[in-house]
Design a protein around this motif. Structure first.
Motif, short mmCIF file in Angstrom:
data_model
loop_
_atom_site.label_atom_id
_atom_site.label_comp_id
_atom_site.label_asym_id
_atom_site.label_seq_id
_atom_site.Cartn_x
_atom_site.Cartn_y
_atom_site.Cartn_z
N CYS A 126 0.83 -1.24 0.04
CA CYS A 126 0.11 0.13 0.03
C CYS A 126 0.85 1.25 0.06
O CYS A 126 1.60 1.19 0.67
N HIS B 173 -6.21 3.66 -0.70
CA HIS B 173 -5.72 2.53 0.03
C HIS B 173 -5.70 1.34 -0.98
O HIS B 173 -6.83 1.15 -1.45
N THR B 174 -4.45 0.69 -0.93
CA THR B 174 -4.57 -0.46 -1.90
C THR B 174 -4.34 -1.80 -0.63
O THR B 174 -4.19 -3.12 -1.28
N CYS B 175 -4.35 -1.40 0.59
CA CYS B 175 -4.23 -2.67 1.48
C CYS B 175 -5.40 -3.22 1.77
O CYS B 175 -6.54 -2.70 1.66
#
Length: 833
Positions: free
Chosen positions: A307, A331-333
């Motif tokens: 992320c 967010h990419t988490c």
């Protein structure tokens, strides 16, 4: 602290003093049902005993040395009470002083502890341990915990000494011309300073604390704005909606909830709050990499591990605002586990989120706060965190508790200066640090206040006062005493308030003495209250102020029985009472007819049999009872301003519409006129004063005496409005029935009730500095500092039982904590805020 020498548990006291217990049970338990009642009552008592100790206090006695047990304390009248094991030395000293009921201000000069020492063979010998500081207090409680199985009581020998009284602060307008003007009710009349009082009627002398006085501006952290709650007035709907509409502050962008570069915020606090709320709502978390006065920089906790979320906000001096300068997007988490705990959802964040709710209703339930947080953030917080958040939000909106006590005399003195004729009386007590009296600081013991519009309004209300007390909640214990009247349209008119330590005889004397001296100045008034022994003592020692012929004290009959307007009704009801049991009738006889029977009150009740008026006001003020003292006082000011403004407009409109009488009186008169046609009238004297009437529908015969203004139906003399029988007599002899309507129901009089207006106090920055001692709360009145209140009263020996042992956790089996506090329990409930 309440008077610790003789306080009985409230529920048990009610049972022991009831006619059922005394008359029918004979003071003992005769059946399983009786036993079950008492077991239920005592179940409430013992539930609060954990973490407490039973103290036995000896005073005015002697210390005997060299007995077979060592040291022994002896006195003629020792007393005992229960205290929390966290009590401080100052709280103990102040509580012991307040237990003295001889009217003399005392201070504790020496405290000795009968210290149990385990010797050879398990025997206990006692020696003397002086209690002089917090360390010795903690040592005493530690010894007690170790030896309570062998010696379950803490025995103290206490010596007192008399202290010179310096406890009257009088805030009022001392200009004689202004005060004399209060006695004028002319139409022209329609269209203070802070000082110590002179010698009062009890012989106490109030002196200026010259060297002790300090000139202060109360803390700037004490908010003086007016939340909506303070102006909210709804006498019909007592309960506010649980979740009023408010602006959602947790969304960064109205379209997709994401931040944008260039977004502006008014302050550093607002931008950090926005980032925190965004993080909680998304179920993610961040770490702060840079936090400076001009910069806030944060990254996702998973930054560099799948992320790249980060955000940077800076202060732009040219614009005078904070701006998002860098933002990497979404967010990419992902969160691998579902959790009910979020590190950023602390009590401060919750306090900010629920602020709009608290501003509208500071008495909001903790469970409602939990539900609101769950609805907004999808997290279920613990009860403790929600409770802490509520207290913090109340402090943010209405001010802190300690600052509130300090600012109270400042606000009151300004109010009296801005609104001459208002009355404030403050009683203080010395504050001791050990055996040394603190200089320039006093404990706020009692305060009574009445606003000038309320004082003047009472002259045009019914000559009847109802008084009652209601408990305070929040950080400090106490009681709010209220006196109310009623105008000619059945509207409630509060006329005086007081904050006192409890419903003691001295507290009621303080309130009723000032009420009589400054507010209820006319004679021939009635006063309704409950059958509190403290009020009885005050009436007896009032010097005739609350006794005939100046006043008539009467009881609320809610817990006595049916009321009777006429002697015939009373005889019927009394016979029914005797049929239920002679003991009940004898108990009512002991009360006295004048105190509780409508037919024998000489009309002083005006038909009011209970303290419903006061209890209605208590319901309206319910939301204010858990506020700091200044916020509570200000709430009475702004709500009464709203009441007078609204009722003044209503009275003006009704008068302009051409009505002569109030809506209540008009309805009564119209109803009487509708039924007067079915009444046959016979004149019995040449002066047209005495009549015999017969109702055609019921064949009932009654006597009407216009000279004495009585009718056998009872309504005429009770309400002072012509009943249908009086209307029929006047019509038969062509008399003017309007002569028999009391002036209090006329619109000219109702308008005068609300003629006087409240005065705006203006900007606090322009107020003069307060010159006087700094006031603080009574340490002995403080509740448990964290969590739910554990002990709300000091109990005596009737409430005592063996102390419970250490708790055993049902989850892990360890001692010292419960299942809800177990460190092995999963989830956020055990997490600190």
């Amino acid at each position: 602290m309440q008077n610790v020498g003789g306080v009985l548990n409230q529920h048990v006291g009610h049972v022991l003093s009831s006619p059922l217990y005394k008359a029918e049970l004979g003071g003992s338990l005769h059946s399983e049902e009786d036993l079950s009642v008492f077991l239920v009552l005592f179940e409430d008592i013992v539930s609060v005993m954990e973490g407490t100790a039973n103290l036995v206090v000896y005073r005015n006695g002697e210390i005997i040395h060299n007995t077979h047990e060592g040291v022994r304390f002896v006195s003629q009248n020792p007393f005992s009470f229960v205290v929390p094991c966290t009590m401080t030395l100052m709280e103990l000293q102040n509580g012991l002083c307040q237990s003295m009921e001889n009217g003399t201000l005392m201070r504790v000069s020496r405290i000795l502890y009968r210290n149990p020492i385990v010797v050879f063979g398990g025997l206990i010998q006692f020696d003397v341990l002086p209690i002089t500081d917090e360390a010795s207090m903690e040592n005493m409680f530690q010894i007690h915990r170790q030896t309570q199985m062998r010696h379950p009581q803490i025995e103290l020998y206490v010596e007192f000494e008399t202290v010179e009284v310096q406890n009257d602060i009088d805030i009022h307008d001392d200009r004689d011309a202004v005060y004399e003007g209060m006695n004028s009710d002319s139409e022209e009349d329609f269209e203070a300073t802070y000082e110590a009082g002179d010698e009062d009627e009890d012989g106490d002398v109030g002196v200026e604390a010259a060297a002790e006085n300090v000139v202060v501006h109360p803390s700037s952290s004490q908010p003086m704005d007016v939340p909506p709650f303070m102006r909210e007035l709804d006498l019909e709907a007592m309960h506010a909606p649980e979740f009023p509409e408010y602006a959602n502050i947790g969304i960064a962008d109205p379209e997709d909830g994401e931040f944008r570069i260039g977004m502006e915020y008014s302050s550093r606090t607002s931008v950090v709050a926005a980032i925190r709320n965004f993080t909680i709502s998304k179920g993610v978390d961040y770490e702060v990499y840079e936090s400076e006065p001009q910069t806030f920089y944060a990254k996702c906790k998973m930054y560099g591990h799948g992320c790249d979320w980060l955000i940077r906000a800076s202060l732009i001096r040219k614009k005078g605002c904070w701006e998002i300068r860098r933002y990497n997007g979404r967010h990419t988490c992902t969160i691998g586990t579902i959790s009910q705990y979020h590190s950023k959802l602390d009590s401060d964040t919750v306090a900010d989120a629920i602020r709009p709710l608290v501003e509208t209703d500071p008495s909001i339930k903790v469970k409602s706060i939990i539900a609101e947080v769950q609805s907004r953030f999808n997290y279920t917080i613990s009860y403790r965190k929600a409770w802490l958040a509520k207290q913090k939000s109340i402090a943010n909106v209405f001010g802190g508790w300690e600052d509130s006590y300090q600012a109270l005399p400042w606000w009151l003195s300004v109010m009296v200066q801005k609104m001459p004729g208002s009355v404030v009386q403050i009683e203080t007590r010395p504050l001791y640090n050990g055996n040394e009296e603190a200089q320039g600081v006093k404990i706020l013991h009692r305060v009574v206040w009445s606003f000038n519009p309320c004082i003047r309004a009472f002259r045009h209300c019914k000559p009847l006062v109802q008084v009652d007390g209601t408990h305070l909640y929040g950080k400090y214990k106490g009681t709010l005493l209220v006196a109310v009247a009623q105008d000619g349209n059945q509207n409630i008119v509060p006329i005086a308030f007081a904050l006192v330590e409890g419903e003691t005889a001295d507290a009621w004397h303080f309130f009723l003495r000032n009420l009589r001296m400054y507010v209820v100045r006319k004679d021939g008034v009635g006063m309704i209250s409950d059958r509190h022994e403290s009020i009885r003592a005050v009436v007896n020692r009032s010097g005739g102020d609350w006794q005939p012929p100046r006043a008539w004290w009467m009881f609320c009959i809610r817990h006595i029985g049916r009321y009777s307007r006429t002697v015939e009704e009373y005889n019927i009801n009394y016979k029914r009472l005797e049929e239920r049991g002679e003991a009940y009738a004898r108990w009512c006889d002991a009360i006295g007819l004048r105190h509780w029977v409508l037919a024998f009150d000489e009309g002083h009740r005006w038909g009011h049999m209970t303290t419903n008026l006061v209890e209605c006001i208590n319901s309206v003020l319910k939301g204010a009872r858990n506020l700091p003292v200044l916020a509570l006082v200000r709430a009475t000011y702004y709500r009464l301003n709203e009441l007078f403004t609204r009722k003044s407009a209503d009275a003006h409109e009704r008068k302009r519409a051409g009505y002569t009488y109030s809506a209540f009186a008009q309805q009564r008169i119209e109803a009487s006129m509708q039924h007067a046609g079915n009444i046959v009238v016979h004149r019995f004297d040449r002066r047209n004063e005495v009549f015999e009437v017969r109702e055609m529908t019921t064949e009932k015969v009654l006597v009407v005496d216009l000279a004495r203004r009585t009718c056998d139906c009872g309504h005429f003399q009770v309400e002072r409005i012509p009943c249908r029988h009086v209307i029929a007599c006047c019509a038969n002899q062509r008399l003017d029935w309007q002569l028999y309507v009391h002036d209090v129901y006329k619109m000219t009089e109702v308008r005068k009730v609300y003629k006087f207006e409240f005065t705006p106090l203006g900007d606090p920055d322009t107020w003069p500095a307060y010159e006087g001692p700094t006031l603080v709360a009574n340490p002995a009145q403080r509740r448990t500092s964290k969590g739910r209140p554990k002990l709300t009263r000091y109990l005596n020996e009737m409430d005592s039982r063996d102390m419970r042992g250490s708790r055993i956790c049902r989850l892990c089996g360890a001692q010292g904590h419960s299942r809800s506090r177990c460190p092995h329990r999963a989830g956020p409930s055990g997490a600190a805020s």
